[in-house]
Enzyme design. Structure first.
Site, mmCIF file in Angstrom:
data_model
loop_
_atom_site.group_PDB
_atom_site.id
_atom_site.type_symbol
_atom_site.label_atom_id
_atom_site.label_comp_id
_atom_site.label_asym_id
_atom_site.label_seq_id
_atom_site.Cartn_x
_atom_site.Cartn_y
_atom_site.Cartn_z
ATOM 1 N N ASP A 1 4.924 -16.356 -40.852
ATOM 2 C CA ASP A 1 4.064 -17.002 -41.844
ATOM 3 C C ASP A 1 3.250 -16.021 -42.676
ATOM 4 O O ASP A 1 2.950 -16.294 -43.837
ATOM 5 C CB ASP A 1 3.126 -17.988 -41.154
ATOM 6 C CG ASP A 1 3.837 -19.260 -40.720
ATOM 7 O OD1 ASP A 1 4.920 -19.542 -41.264
ATOM 8 O OD2 ASP A 1 3.324 -19.964 -39.834
ATOM 9 N N TYR B 1 1.583 -27.133 -41.359
ATOM 10 C CA TYR B 1 0.543 -26.700 -40.418
ATOM 11 C C TYR B 1 -0.677 -26.154 -41.144
ATOM 12 O O TYR B 1 -0.563 -25.554 -42.222
ATOM 13 C CB TYR B 1 1.075 -25.596 -39.497
ATOM 14 C CG TYR B 1 1.359 -26.043 -38.078
ATOM 15 C CD1 TYR B 1 0.340 -26.165 -37.151
ATOM 16 C CD2 TYR B 1 2.653 -26.344 -37.669
ATOM 17 C CE1 TYR B 1 0.593 -26.561 -35.840
ATOM 18 C CE2 TYR B 1 2.925 -26.743 -36.363
ATOM 19 C CZ TYR B 1 1.892 -26.846 -35.455
ATOM 20 O OH TYR B 1 2.139 -27.241 -34.162
#
Length: 648
Positions: A300, A384
Site C-alpha cells: 500500500d 480500508y
C-alpha cells in the site's frame, strides 16, 4: 536564482510548500521539455544529508531541493530528477530502466472509465443482468509480479468490479465475482478480460449510515474535552515542543507522516533519540488461492502512496480536543499543486494514571495522571482506512500505533457454498482471511549517531544450589555485530526484546544509555518463502532487521516495488555482512495484524489496533515523570492522605 521567498522556511527539513512545488514543476517543464505524455508520480523534499542537518544552526542559509519521479506514459520510461529550487535549475535527470512508479490517483478514475466503456466488459455486465453501466464501480488493484510474460514491460492494474444500485449504497455488498479485467495504464485500455462463471449478487445490502441502521442509541451523553487555557504544546513551522519533547515532522507522498530529529530535554540538555522514523512499507497478503484474489498482495505504501491518500480530518469526528491541524501539499500526476486540508492532527490526550503509590502505613497517596501528545493522519486505501498515530509520553516513551478500519474486501459466492480460506459475513458474501504488515524504519540516534543493538532474552537459571527453589531467571544480552546477524524474531518463551544503546554514553550506574523496543501484536506471513509475494517482501520473514545507515536504503520493499520481481529490498541489503556495532544504524521493525474475518466486521470493521513502543531503558538516571505536576480534583490536589482528596 528563483524568485521564491525562503524567509518563512525555518529549517532544511520543512516539507515543500505549495509555492516550491509549483516552482519545481515549472523548472522541469522549462528545462526538460515535459509534455502531456509525462505524469508526475511524486514530488517531495530532497532531504539534505544527515551531517549537514545535524550541524545546522538557526539563521544559516540552506539549499532547497526537490526529488521527483516522472513517468513518460508514451515510452513507458521512468525518470528521476533532482531540482534545485534555490538555484532555479535541474541538477540531475536520469532514466531508471525496468521500473514502474506507484499508481497515481487520477489513474484510478481513468481506469474505471476505461473498463466501463470497454465493449467486452459491457457485454459481460449485460450477461449478468447489469444493464445500467453507470452503477458499475471499479477498484484498480496493483498487479504484483507473478511471472506472466504478457505483462512484462507494461504498466497494468487488475480492475475488480462492483455494483452500486443507489448512489448511497455500499458497493462492497455487491461484488461482481467471476469477472475482472487487466488494464494497461499507459495505453489506458483493457488488455484482457477474465470472464468466468456468473455468480449472482448477494441478496442483502451492507449500508451503514445512521438512516440505514435504523434505531440509533439515544442514551449516550455528550463528552466534552476542553483546555480553557489552550494546549501545552508550541509549534513553529513543523517543529513541536511539548513536555520536554522536541519533535520535527514532515509528510511525504509515499510514507505519509515522517518524524525528524526527535529529542528529550534532560539535565539541562536536549538528548536525541531518533533522527528519522517513518512507515517504510505496508504489505497486505490475502489467503484466498482462487482467482483473482490470489493476486491480492498490495504494497500500500510503495504501490499507491500513503501520503497521497490522506484524509482531510474533521474536528469532533477524527480528532477531539484542542486541535492544531496541518495541511499537506503535493503535485498530482498532471503537475497541478493540490492541498489536502487538515492532513495532520496534533493534540493532547489524558491517558489515565501515569504513576501512583499509596503508603498503606501512613495512608499517604501520591498519584500523577499521564498525558500524551498525539500526532496523527488517516489514509483511505481502496476499501480500508488506516490511522497512523505517533504518541509521546511524559515518561520519555514513544509509541507508534496503526488503527485499521474500513470495509473488508468481499467476494460474491454461490448459494450454500463455503470455503476454508475465509468466512461468510452475510448471505452469499465472502471475505477472505488476510494479513496487514507494517514495516517501520527507525533511524536511531540514541544520545548520538553511533549506536548498537542487543537482543535480550530472559533465561531460566539452571537447577542447583544457587537456585534452591528452581524459580530464578535472568536477562541475557547478545550484541548484534553484523547486519547478516539480523533477521530476528520475537520469542514469547524468552520474553525477547531488543535494546538500542549508545556504548559511549553511560548513565549514573555505569550502563550504556538506551531505549528498548516493546512489541505488541505480531504475526508471521503464511505465504511460502518461494512464493511471488515473498520474493518481493522477503523482509517479512523476520520481525527485526538492522542495517548500517545508507541514504539509498529508505524502503524495505525497495524504491520501486510496483510490478517488481523482488530484487533490491531489505532482505538482500541485510546479507552484506556490514558492521552494525557502535556505528550509525537503522532498525527495521515489522508488525503484523492477522485478520481471520468475522461477521462482526461487516459492513464496517470496528477499529483494530496494532502498535509497538520505544521505552527508555537506562536512558535516564531515574523516572523522568517524577516532576509531572499533581492534577487537581474537584476537592483539591490528587495527592493527600487517604482520608482526604485524591483521584485516579
Amino acid at each position: 536564482m528563483s524568485n521564491i521567498s525562503l524567509n518563512t522556511i525555518t529549517h532544511p527539513l520543512e516539507p515543500l510548500t505549495a509555492e516550491e512545488l509549483a516552482v519545481t514543476i515549472a523548472i522541469l517543464k522549462r528545462d526538460q521539455g515535459i509534455n502531456e505524455n509525462f505524469r508526475f508520480a511524486s514530488v517531495n523534499l530532497y532531504e539534505p544529508v544527515k551531517s549537514k542537518v545535524l550541524k545546522y544552526e538557526q539563521g544559516q542559509s540552506f539549499e532547497r531541493e526537490a526529488f521527483c519521479i516522472l513517468l513518460d506514459s508514451k515510452s513507458g520510461y521512468t525518470y528521476e530528477a533532482v531540482v534545485s529550487i534555490t538555484q532555479d535549475r535541474v541538477i540531475s535527470w536520469e532514466h531508471i530502466p525496468g521500473v514502474q512508479p506507484s499508481i497515481m490517483a487520477d489513474e484510478f478514475m481513468e481506469c474505471q472509465n476505461v473498463v466501463k466503456s470497454d465493449e467486452q466488459m459491457i457485454e459481460a455486465f449485460h450477461r449478468r443482468g447489469l444493464i445500467d453501466i453507470d452503477k458499475i464501480m471499479v477498484d484498480p488493484w496493483s498487479a504484483g509480479n507473478f511471472g506472466h510474460h504478457e505483462e512484462e514491460n507494461l504498466r497494468i492494474v487488475r480492475a475488480l468490479c462492483y455494483y452500486r444500485p443507489e448512489p448511497e449504497d455500499n458497493l462492497y455488498a455487491y461484488p461482481i465475482s467471476g469477472l475482472h479485467a487487466l488494464v494497461d495504464l499507459n495505453a489506458m485500455k483493457v488488455m484482457k478480460v477474465i470472464d468466468n462463471e456468473i455468480v449472482p449478487l448477494p441478496p442483502t445490502h451492507g449500508n451503514y449510515t445512521a438512516d440505514a441502521v435504523g434505531t440509533i442509541r439515544n442514551d449516550l451523553k455528550p463528552l466534552e474535552i476542553v483546555q480553557p487555557e489552550g494546549p501545552s504544546f508550541t509549534v513553529e513551522g513543523h517543529e513541536i515542543q511539548w513536555q520536554k519533547w522536541k519533535v520535527r515532522f514532515g509528510f511525504t507522498s509515499r510514507e505519509g507522516l515522517v518524524l525528524h530529529t526527535v529529542s528529550y530535554a534532560d539535565q539541562g540538555k536536549e538528548r536525541p533519540v531518533l533522527y528519522r522514523a517513518s512507515l517504510s512499507e505496508m504489505v497486505v497478503p490475502y489467503g484466498d488461492p482462487s482467482e483473482p484474489v490470489n493476486r491480492n498482495n498490495a504494497f500500500d505504501s510503495g504501490e499507491y502512496g500513503i501520503g497521497m491518500l490522506a484524509n482531510p480530518l474533521e474536528l469532533g469526528c477524527d480528532c477531539l480536543g484542542e486541535i492544531r491541524y496541518f495541511d499537506a501539499h503535493f503535485a498530482d500526476s498532471q503537475g497541478n499543486v493540490i492541498q489536502i486540508n487538515n492532513a495532520v492532527c496534533l493534540h493532547e490526550e489524558d491517558f489515565g494514571i501515569g504513576w501512583k503509590h499509596t503508603d498503606w502505613r501512613t495512608g499517604h497517596v501520591e498519584v500523577r495522571r499521564s498525558r500524551r501528545l498525539v500526532l496523527s493522519s488517516i489514509s483511505t486505501v481502496g476499501n480500508y482506512e488506516y490511522g497512523f498515530f505517533w504518541y509521546f509520553y511524559q515518561d520519555g516513551s514513544m509509541q507508534f500505533e496503526v488503527k485499521l478500519t474500513g470495509i473488508l474486501h468481499t467476494e460474491a459466492i454461490q448459494p450454500d457454498t463455503r470455503y476454508p480460506y475465509g468466512n461468510l459475513i452475510a448471505p452469499q458474501l465472502f471475505a477472505a482471511h488476510h494479513q496487514h504488515f507494517f514495516n517501520v524504519r527507525l533511524d536511531l540516534m540514541i544520545d548520538g549517531v553511533n549506536n548498537s543493538v542487543y537482543e535480550v532474552d530472559t533465561l531460566q537459571m539452571e537447577k542447583g544450589p544457587d537456585n534452591p527453589y528452581s524459580n530464578g531467571f535472568y536477562a541475557a544480552s547478545t550484541l548484534l555485530e553484523k547486519d547478516s546477524d539480523t533477521g530476528r524474531d520475537l520469542d514469547l518463551r524468552s520474553a525477547r526484546s531488543w535494546k538500542f544503546v549508545n556504548p559511549s554514553q553511560k548513565n549514573h550506574v555505569g550502563d550504556a544509555v538506551g531505549y528498548k523496543l516493546v512489541a505488541g501484536e505480531n504475526a508471521f506471513p503464511f505465504a511460502h518463502d518461494d512464493s511471488p509475494l515473498m520474493k518481493r517482501a522477503g523482509f517479512l520473514k523476520h520481525h527485526l532487521w538492522v542495517t548500517p545507515f545508507d541514504p539509498d536504503e529508505m524502503y524495505a520493499s525497495g524504491k520501486y516495488p510496483n510490478q517488481h520481481a523482488g530484487e533490491q529490498h531489505l532482505e538482500q541489503w541485510a546479507q552484506a555482512g556490514r558492521n552494525i556495532a557502535d556505528t550509525d544504524i537503522v532498525v527495521w521493525y515489522n508488525m503484523g495484524h492477522h485478520h481471520i474475518t468475522r461477521s462482526e466486521d461487516w459492513p464496517v470493521m470496528p477499529t483494530a489496533y496494532i502498535s509497538f513502543m520505544l521505552k527508555p531503558a537506562g536512558f535516564f538516571d531515574r523516572s523522568p515523570a517524577l516532576d509531572v505536576p499533581p492534577s487537581l480534583s474537584k476537592k483539591g490536589h490528587c495527592s493527600s492522605h487517604s482520608s482526604g482528596p485524591h483521584c485516579s
